[in-house]
Design an enzyme around this catalytic site. Structure first.
Site, PDB file in Angstrom:
ATOM      1  CB  THR A 165      -0.961   0.008   1.205  1.00  0.00           C
ATOM      2  OG1 THR A 165      -1.799  -1.134   1.129  1.00  0.00           O
ATOM      3  CG2 THR A 165      -1.815   1.260   1.196  1.00  0.00           C
TER       4      THR A 165
ATOM      5  CB  CYS B 193      -8.033  -4.101   0.019  1.00  0.00           C
ATOM      6  SG  CYS B 193      -9.703  -4.771  -0.074  1.00  0.00           S
ATOM      7  CG  ASP B 194      -2.443  -4.409  -0.039  1.00  0.00           C
ATOM      8  OD1 ASP B 194      -2.410  -3.806   1.041  1.00  0.00           O
ATOM      9  OD2 ASP B 194      -2.237  -5.622  -0.145  1.00  0.00           O
ATOM     10  CE  LYS B 195      -2.559  -4.774  -7.535  1.00  0.00           C
ATOM     11  NZ  LYS B 195      -2.913  -5.696  -8.646  1.00  0.00           N
TER      12      LYS B 195
END
Length: 206
Positions: A18, A168-170
């Protein structure tokens, strides 16, 4: 031709995907970045997944164009070197769990003491406080908590389905990148530095 963020200096304390990806996109736009990896192992994603010459594809994708230094922030010498870097920085990015930056002496208050105009991006999984704030967070955890996995179900599906990538990280990285750019724009208009607090859960629910 210089990018629009030419001259902006970033200190990237983050690990995994992230924070590094957010800082990496700013580098793509012309900023310079020093990635600070902690001794003795450095960033964990150096060794995760497919790799070339011992460095993973994910690490290269998120950290291309950065310079790197290894410091032990548990020791005074390491923190002193870091603060020398921070004193010249426009942006600091970190994604420690709440409380870790304070214990290491690299929280917003510590950084702002030497760089009052800094834009400090504080990225967490569940936010700075609350019952889940100190839990370790992985992409699939946020896919579940945000409802993203549940939204992948169709008629006849009995269980939620994970997206087979680190979505979700992206999403959080893209949100953080935009927030940092907005804070730099506000600073240019006289608003001063800012402490940005962004959780993966908030970004993915949004």
């Amino acid at each position: 031709m210089p990018g629009p963020l030419d001259g902006i200096r970033i200190v990237d304390l983050s690990v995994a995907l992230t924070g590094p990806l957010a800082a990496g996109m700013l580098v793509d736009q012309g900023a310079s970045c020093v990635k600070v990896e902690q001794a003795p192992t450095g960033d964990v994603i150096r060794w995760l997944g497919a790799s070339v010459a011992g460095v993973s594809a994910m690490f290269q994708a998120a950290n291309r164009g950065k310079r790197s230094v290894v410091l032990d922030l548990h020791h005074d010498e390491g923190r002193s070197i870091l603060m020398d870097l921070v004193a010249e920085a426009d942006v600091v990015v970190q994604n420690f769990r709440p409380g870790v930056a304070e214990r290491l002496g690299v929280a917003y208050s510590d950084v702002a003491a030497v760089a009052p105009e800094v834009v400090y991006a504080d990225l967490t999984g569940f936010g700075p406080d609350g019952p889940y704030s100190h839990r370790r967070v992985y992409d699939t955890v946020i896919q579940g908590h945000s409802g993203l996995a549940a939204s992948q179900t169709g008629l006849g599906d009995e269980q939620p389905k994970f997206l087979k990538q680190l979505v979700c990280d992206k999403v959080t990285a893209y949100t953080a990148c935009q927030a940092i750019t907005a804070a730099l724009f506000a600073r240019e208009r006289g608003a001063g530095g800012q402490h940005l607090e962004l959780s993966m859960l908030d970004a993915c629910i949004a």
